[in-house]
Design a protein around this motif. Sequence first.
Motif, PDB file in Angstrom:
ATOM      1  N   PHE A  15       0.842  -1.207   0.000  1.00  0.00           N
ATOM      2  CA  PHE A  15       0.000   0.000   0.000  1.00  0.00           C
ATOM      3  C   PHE A  15       0.873   1.252   0.000  1.00  0.00           C
ATOM      4  N   VAL A  16       1.967   1.240   0.792  1.00  0.00           N
ATOM      5  CA  VAL A  16       2.855   2.401   0.859  1.00  0.00           C
ATOM      6  C   VAL A  16       3.501   2.659  -0.494  1.00  0.00           C
ATOM      7  N   LEU A  17       4.030   1.606  -1.126  1.00  0.00           N
ATOM      8  CA  LEU A  17       4.681   1.773  -2.422  1.00  0.00           C
ATOM      9  C   LEU A  17       3.671   2.147  -3.503  1.00  0.00           C
ATOM     10  N   GLY A  18       2.503   1.495  -3.471  1.00  0.00           N
ATOM     11  CA  GLY A  18       1.472   1.828  -4.450  1.00  0.00           C
ATOM     12  C   GLY A  18       0.985   3.249  -4.287  1.00  0.00           C
ATOM     13  N   GLY A  19       0.789   3.668  -3.032  1.00  0.00           N
ATOM     14  CA  GLY A  19       0.356   5.044  -2.784  1.00  0.00           C
ATOM     15  C   GLY A  19       1.386   6.060  -3.237  1.00  0.00           C
ATOM     16  N   THR A  20       2.672   5.735  -3.083  1.00  0.00           N
ATOM     17  CA  THR A  20       3.732   6.634  -3.535  1.00  0.00           C
ATOM     18  C   THR A  20       3.703   6.788  -5.051  1.00  0.00           C
ATOM     19  N   LEU A  21       3.545   5.676  -5.756  1.00  0.00           N
ATOM     20  CA  LEU A  21       3.493   5.744  -7.215  1.00  0.00           C
ATOM     21  C   LEU A  21       2.275   6.527  -7.692  1.00  0.00           C
ATOM     22  N   VAL A  22       1.133   6.313  -7.030  1.00  0.00           N
ATOM     23  CA  VAL A  22      -0.073   7.065  -7.401  1.00  0.00           C
ATOM     24  C   VAL A  22       0.127   8.556  -7.170  1.00  0.00           C
ATOM     25  N   ALA A  23       0.763   8.878  -6.016  1.00  0.00           N
ATOM     26  CA  ALA A  23       0.998  10.301  -5.721  1.00  0.00           C
ATOM     27  C   ALA A  23       1.931  10.933  -6.740  1.00  0.00           C
ATOM     28  N   VAL A  24       2.994  10.202  -7.122  1.00  0.00           N
ATOM     29  CA  VAL A  24       3.933  10.723  -8.116  1.00  0.00           C
ATOM     30  C   VAL A  24       3.236  10.971  -9.450  1.00  0.00           C
ATOM     31  N   LEU A  25       2.297  10.095  -9.792  1.00  0.00           N
ATOM     32  CA  LEU A  25       1.566  10.267 -11.048  1.00  0.00           C
ATOM     33  C   LEU A  25       0.491  11.344 -10.946  1.00  0.00           C
ATOM     34  N   ALA A  26      -0.184  11.390  -9.801  1.00  0.00           N
ATOM     35  CA  ALA A  26      -1.353  12.265  -9.683  1.00  0.00           C
ATOM     36  C   ALA A  26      -0.993  13.724  -9.416  1.00  0.00           C
TER      37      ALA A  26
END
Length: 314
Positions: free
Chosen positions: A14-25
């Motif tokens: 969840f932490v890594l996925g959330g980081t990638l989403v934040a970087v994209l969003a």
Amino acid sequence: MRGIVRKWRPPLAFVLGGTLVAVLALPLIGIVNLRLWGNVLGWGEAAAIVVGIAVVSTVALAFLLWRLVLRPVWMLDRYARAVRAGARPEAPVHFGTPEFTTLATSVMGMSESLQSRADTLQAYANHVTHELKSPLTAIRGAAELLEGEVAPADAQALNITIKDASARMQTLLDDLTRHAQAATSSGPGASRVSDVAEALNVPLKVTVAHDGVVGLSSDELRTVLTQLAGNAEAHGATEMTLTVTSGSLEIADNGPGISAGNRDRIFDPFFTTRREQGGTGMGLSIVRSLVQARGGQIELLEGGLGARFLIRMG
């Protein structure tokens, strides 16, 4: 070692996925808001707001990554380095995500196991010379006397001395071999206590008060019970009772129990109160090494009649 405090933390995925989403969003959100606010507040003010949001979001994201990912890695690395240097560091309180907590628990468990084996080797180095010195001295002295002229009766006595000393040394070496074998894990196993108890060949009456399954193979459990029964019988016990509760096994006997002065030393290699009767002091040390090699713990319980041991697995 203090136990790790298990608090709720988001999983690593969840932490890594959330980081990638934040970087994209975040860039997309910045572009959209810049176009929306540019005509209302002006392009300069809108750009400043978007940059501010990006900075705050980046700082918050960096803090979360540091706390949940980077700091646990640093703490675990520092702990491992201290153990490798021979220290016994205090365990960190928590390790961020559940995955790091599980990893830290495994690493610290491995560290405890290695330190326990190192302590056993140190105890062996400290005691084996003393334990073998007496029979070696007896053999050397008898051999020197036999080189001269001695009466047949004296020669026979000296031969008996040599045989007794050799038997003592062989007993010590056999116990050390069993100790080394017990410290080598052969993987997980399980057995029903009543099945093993029925096949025991020990000089005690064995009673299963409450049956169940424990996390030791039948051979391992037989070794543990045989050692404990032999130790109990040597100290005057006539009965041994086995009780399984929630996967833990309690072994109690009706002997005189263990004195307060000896309670902290009974698991030490070579500690025995029956040295004159041929005791080597390895029985309980073998039991502890075997149980610990399978991921369990054995402790001496207080209270009650006789000696009471509790084995917890897992």
